[in-house]
Design a protein around this motif. Structure first.
Motif, PDB file in Angstrom:
ATOM      1  N   ALA A 142      -8.151  63.436  -2.615  1.00 16.16           N
ATOM      2  CA  ALA A 142      -7.896  62.133  -3.233  1.00 16.16           C
ATOM      3  C   ALA A 142      -6.506  62.089  -3.837  1.00 16.16           C
ATOM      4  O   ALA A 142      -5.958  63.110  -4.266  1.00 16.16           O
ATOM      5  CB  ALA A 142      -8.943  61.843  -4.315  1.00 16.16           C
ATOM      6  N   VAL A 143      -5.944  60.885  -3.862  1.00 14.40           N
ATOM      7  CA  VAL A 143      -4.651  60.637  -4.503  1.00 14.40           C
ATOM      8  C   VAL A 143      -4.841  59.496  -5.491  1.00 14.40           C
ATOM      9  O   VAL A 143      -5.472  58.485  -5.182  1.00 14.40           O
ATOM     10  CB  VAL A 143      -3.561  60.283  -3.473  1.00 14.40           C
ATOM     11  N   MET A 144      -4.291  59.677  -6.683  1.00 20.57           N
ATOM     12  CA  MET A 144      -4.426  58.710  -7.771  1.00 20.57           C
ATOM     13  C   MET A 144      -3.019  58.292  -8.198  1.00 20.57           C
ATOM     14  O   MET A 144      -2.197  59.139  -8.539  1.00 20.57           O
ATOM     15  CB  MET A 144      -5.175  59.368  -8.941  1.00 20.57           C
ATOM     16  N   ARG A 145      -2.755  56.998  -8.156  1.00 22.91           N
ATOM     17  CA  ARG A 145      -1.425  56.487  -8.508  1.00 22.91           C
ATOM     18  C   ARG A 145      -1.535  55.658  -9.777  1.00 22.91           C
ATOM     19  O   ARG A 145      -2.258  54.654  -9.802  1.00 22.91           O
ATOM     20  CB  ARG A 145      -0.879  55.641  -7.360  1.00 22.91           C
ATOM     21  N   CYS A 146      -0.829  56.058 -10.814  1.00 25.70           N
ATOM     22  CA  CYS A 146      -0.982  55.456 -12.142  1.00 25.70           C
ATOM     23  C   CYS A 146       0.327  54.804 -12.578  1.00 25.70           C
ATOM     24  O   CYS A 146       1.385  55.433 -12.512  1.00 25.70           O
ATOM     25  CB  CYS A 146      -1.385  56.516 -13.177  1.00 25.70           C
TER      26      CYS A 146
END
Length: 655
Positions: A221-225
């Motif tokens: 998974a990749v999480m962009r904040c």
């Protein structure tokens, strides 16, 4: 030792060790980023063990080791495989150590961990010193194909980038070659900031490329904040406060996320997280909610409390025709969808959401073309006198005619915000509203009327757009009796620079009335309310709507607000009046003007003109001196038209 060859000492050993010590990595604590690299290397190679080792003067020290528990964190240099690896620039690959005379008798082969296969990739710094190796190890003979070798070589470059990317990695003052490096447990000269623990954008892209290259078979998974207030803080409080702010954001993210997570600074306000072995959607969403929870408390900078609201875009990669570019594009889509919500929120992209995002992109493009082509139009909502129900003005509200229907602001204002076109939209609607004034004035000559238009924060913050607004007012003649009014939201109280105050003064000098819109819903400052040239306050419809309820507290609150505004000498206009009971209460409590569906919804300019034509307006009264009336009566005796004229003047209806 029989059947074993000790590694030679490089000719540049003195300089090589200085380079190693300058990195400041020896004997530091565990770091999940290096462990991630080791885990990736092991999976790429298909081996049981992977190690990142640094070759010191008399030892090799393991920065990371996965796949085998070690009794110690270092081994003597003279028996190390990596001591041989640093002597060359290419990978050193030994398919079967028992068949290689250099290693057949090595205690690491005959004893624990029983190495049979070894592949070492030298860690070569940007100044061309080999300081250690990234190695993969198996207890059985093994071989690597060219794709695996290429992937491990790229992973080695990423490892060197991590080693060199530590801002505190400097050799302690006064240290000379031969001194032992600082041992684990001793005090560090300076603790790393959270920002210094982040990897770079390029390093994150490389890690993603490697994950796709090795095709591990399990999703990640990749999480962009994006931290919403970074740009505003940077613009108003300065770069140092903004960097302290994002440093605190990174610290909270490290606290909220598992140790295996790798975080990169992707843009000024954006942090991207790689969760390498997370494939369960509920678990990923739970981690995002945890980040939101950790960001829930404001960050205090001096006496100011700064919101740490965050928007998060999520994507889970399942190896289906994806690469680093596509998954980052997915997280960007998800982030934009999350950013449209007013509070902190996360959004996970999937096939359905991807289609929706693509539709939004097309809509954004169409909206940009519509603004550029001046296709949006003003709809006018009447403002009425509550006592007489006569129209005394209009508020110009934007509408977008598209594909045979007229879109409400709720459909396109988020697009305007997202694309930065709110200021252009304000100017367009104001231009068209002013152009309509001569037509609106024809049915009601000399009648005192107001045309009101909204100004967004985007326009108010842009000096060029403010200047264009002033030029538009200067170049557009306004019919007699009409006044232009601009409505500003309460957040203008946060603008404290002198240029903004001068802009408001320039409006007042041009005869423009300043109104405060949606009063009671935003940032309030009584001192700024008094100091700014505000003449009108529009009470937000949320207060008016509550007048229809059974509780007295909303009425008490609104009555208090109205009393304060009256004491300040400010005129009030109530918004959202939908029933007679609301109108009666407002009239009884001193509100003279209002707008709402009780009187009329927003209508096209043509319908507004028809409404004015259908209303019977009383012309403004002309004061007449009584002595002049008596003199006129004496001079015009017996004339019926004169008597009628006198009666009309006496009633204050002179033409």
């Amino acid at each position: 030792m029989t059947g074993m060859q000790e590694p030679a000492i490089p000719a540049d050993e003195h300089a090589r060790l200085l380079e190693l010590y300058s990195l400041g990595v020896l004997d530091t604590g565990a770091d999940a980023r290096f462990d991630d690299i080791s885990e990736l290397a092991r999976r790429i190679a298909g081996t049981e063990i992977a190690i990142i080792s640094l070759v010191d003067a008399n030892r090799q020290w393991f920065k990371s080791c996965v796949g085998v528990p070690l009794a110690q964190e270092e081994t003597p240099r003279r028996i190390s495989f990596c001591g041989h690896t640093i002597l060359q620039r290419d990978p050193m690959i030994v398919d079967d150590c028992l068949e290689d005379p250099r290693f057949a008798g090595n205690p690491l082969v005959s004893g624990d961990p029983h190495i049979r296969f070894y592949a070492g990739f030298p860690l070569i710094t940007t100044r061309s010193f080999a300081v250690g190796s990234l190695c993969v190890i198996s207890r059985e003979p093994h071989q690597l194909d060219q794709q695996q070798i290429d992937s491990l070589t790229r992973l080695t470059l990423l490892t060197v980038g991590l080693l060199e990317g530590r801002p505190d990695a400097v050799r302690p003052a006064g240290r000379t070659l031969g001194q032992e490096p600082k041992r684990r447990g001793e005090a560090s000269p300076r603790r790393l900031s959270s920002l210094e623990r982040l990897i770079s954008r390029d390093q994150m892209v490389q890690m993603l490329d490697l994950l796709f290259t090795m095709d591990v078979g399990s999703p990640f998974a990749v999480m962009r904040c994006r931290f919403r207030d970074y740009e505003r803080i940077n613009a108003t409080l300065g770069g140092r406060v903004a960097e302290d702010f994002i440093n605190e954001a990174a610290r909270r993210m490290f606290a909220a996320l598992p140790r295996a997570a790798t975080i990169a600074r992707f843009a000024d306000a954006e942090l991207v997280v790689l969760l390498p072995f997370q494939q369960d959607q509920p678990a990923v969403e739970q981690l995002a909610e945890r980040v939101i929870a950790f960001s829930g408390q404001p960050y205090r900078s001096g006496s100011q409390a700064l919101s740490m609201g965050v928007a998060i875009g999520l994507a889970i990669c399942r190896q289906n025709d994806q690469n680093a570019e596509t998954i980052l594009a997915d997280t960007s889509m998800a982030l934009r969808m999350a950013s449209r919500r007013t509070a902190s929120a996360c959004c996970l992209i999937d096939a359905e959401a991807r289609v929706a995002a693509q539709q939004i992109y097309r809509l954004e493009s169409d909206f940009g073309d519509a603004v550029a082509g001046k296709l949006l139009v003003p709809y006018l909502q009447p403002v009425v006198d509550l006592a007489s129900s006569e129209t005394v003005g209009f508020e110009a509200l934007a509408r977008w005619p598209q594909n045979g229907e007229v879109l409400q602001p709720s459909h396109f204002l988020p697009l305007a915000l997202e694309t930065g076109l709110t200021g252009e939209l304000d100017l367009l609607i104001l231009e068209k509203a002013l152009a309509a004034l001569p037509l609106l004035a024809q049915p009601i000559p000399r009648r005192e009327m107001t045309m009101s238009a909204n100004l967004s924060g985007t326009l108010l913050e842009d000096p060029q757009q403010r200047e264009r607004l002033l030029n538009l007012i200067d170049e557009t003649p306004i019919p007699p009796g009409w006044t232009l009014q601009v409505e500003l939201v309460e957040d203008i109280f946060q603008y404290t620079d002198s240029a903004f105050d001068q802009f408001l003064d320039a409006l007042v000098q041009r005869g423009v009335r300043i109104a405060l819109d949606d009063f009671g819903t935003g940032y309030s400052s009584l001192a700024r309310l008094i100091s700014l040239p505000i003449q009108v306050v529009k009470v937000d419809q949320t207060f008016v709507t509550r007048l229809s309820g059974q509780q007295d507290s909303p009425r008490t609150l609104l009555r208090t607000m109205l009393t304060m505004l009256q004491d300040l000498g400010l005129a009030t206009i109530a918004e959202g009046v939908d029933c007679g009971a609301q109108r009666d209460w407002l009239l009884q409590n001193g509100v003279a003007k209002a707008q709402g569906y009780l009187f009329s919804p927003p209508v096209p300019v043509s319908e507004a003109i028809e409404q004015l034509q259908q209303q019977e307006f009383r012309p403004p009264a002309i004061p007449v001196d009584p002595s002049r009336l008596r003199a006129l009566r004496r001079r015009l005796p017996g004339r019926s038209w004169a008597k009628d004229l006198l009666r009309r003047f006496s009633r204050g209806r002179g033409d």
